[in-house]
Motif scaffolding. Structure first.
Motif, short mmCIF file in Angstrom:
data_model
loop_
_atom_site.label_atom_id
_atom_site.label_comp_id
_atom_site.label_asym_id
_atom_site.label_seq_id
_atom_site.Cartn_x
_atom_site.Cartn_y
_atom_site.Cartn_z
N CYS A 1 0.82 -1.20 0.00
CA CYS A 1 0.00 0.00 0.00
C CYS A 1 0.86 1.27 0.00
O CYS A 1 0.38 2.34 -0.36
N HIS A 2 2.14 1.13 0.33
CA HIS A 2 3.04 2.30 0.31
C HIS A 2 3.30 2.79 -1.12
O HIS A 2 3.78 3.90 -1.30
N LYS B 1 7.00 5.19 4.79
CA LYS B 1 6.55 5.15 3.40
C LYS B 1 7.62 5.74 2.50
O LYS B 1 7.95 5.17 1.46
N TYR C 1 -0.02 6.92 5.51
CA TYR C 1 0.48 5.54 5.53
C TYR C 1 0.35 5.04 6.96
O TYR C 1 0.77 5.73 7.90
#
Length: 173
Positions: free
Chosen positions: A136-137, A156, A149
């Motif tokens: 997801c970063h 991140k 984040y």
């Protein structure tokens, strides 16, 4: 549900690895985010018990390789998450973003066939229980800035910069 909790040192702090009895990674969180880990586990699984134990060698080795020089090893890891069908769709799409690349929430929404769902994609991204492996970063703001984040923006930034260094083409000798 019984889950096993392991700890692994990394350049971005100690990681908490949560695996199930089949050895699938259920959660990966940073050491200073235990509250978030428990909140996500409760949200996804309801009642659970964390038992200290070692994660499978394949998980530990893939993460060590990631932090050393090989982001590709993470793709082979089995991840089993709770979450809604929409969240799991977003999380699968995250795993398809190449290391060293970033995309916007809007682009991620388009990739899953839901171009108007930027906000929902952002919420699913934020509920991702498996940091780093479900990357997801790699999702950034539409204007190219690093946005929220779960592990904190400094992490991140480090992860994105690390992956970009890994993907710099070798200079011929």
């Amino acid at each position: 549900m019984q889950l096993w909790l392991d700890r692994l040192a990394s350049p971005v702090g100690e990681l908490r690895l949560v695996v199930d009895e089949q050895g699938a990674l259920r959660a990966l969180e940073f050491d200073d985010h235990d509250e978030r880990l428990h909140r996500l586990l409760k949200r996804h699984y309801g009642r659970y018990e964390l038992i200290p134990g070692a994660a499978p060698a394949a998980i530990r080795q893939a993460l060590a390789a990631y932090f050393e020089d090989d982001a590709s090893r993470l793709a082979a890891l089995t991840v089993a998450t709770g979450g809604t069908p929409f969240q799991r769709l977003v999380w699968q799409a995250l795993r398809e973003i190449p290391a060293g690349s970033t995309i916007s929430y809007g682009e991620l929404a388009k990739r899953i066939g839901r171009p108007g769902a930027c906000r929902a994609v952002g919420l699913a991204n934020g509920a991702n229980p498996v940091a780093i492996v479900v990357p997801c970063h790699r999702v950034i703001g539409a204007n190219g800035t690093l946005t929220g984040y779960g592990g904190g923006l400094p992490r991140k930034q480090w992860l994105v910069a690390h992956e970009r260094r890994l993907n710099v083409p070798a200079v011929p000798a």
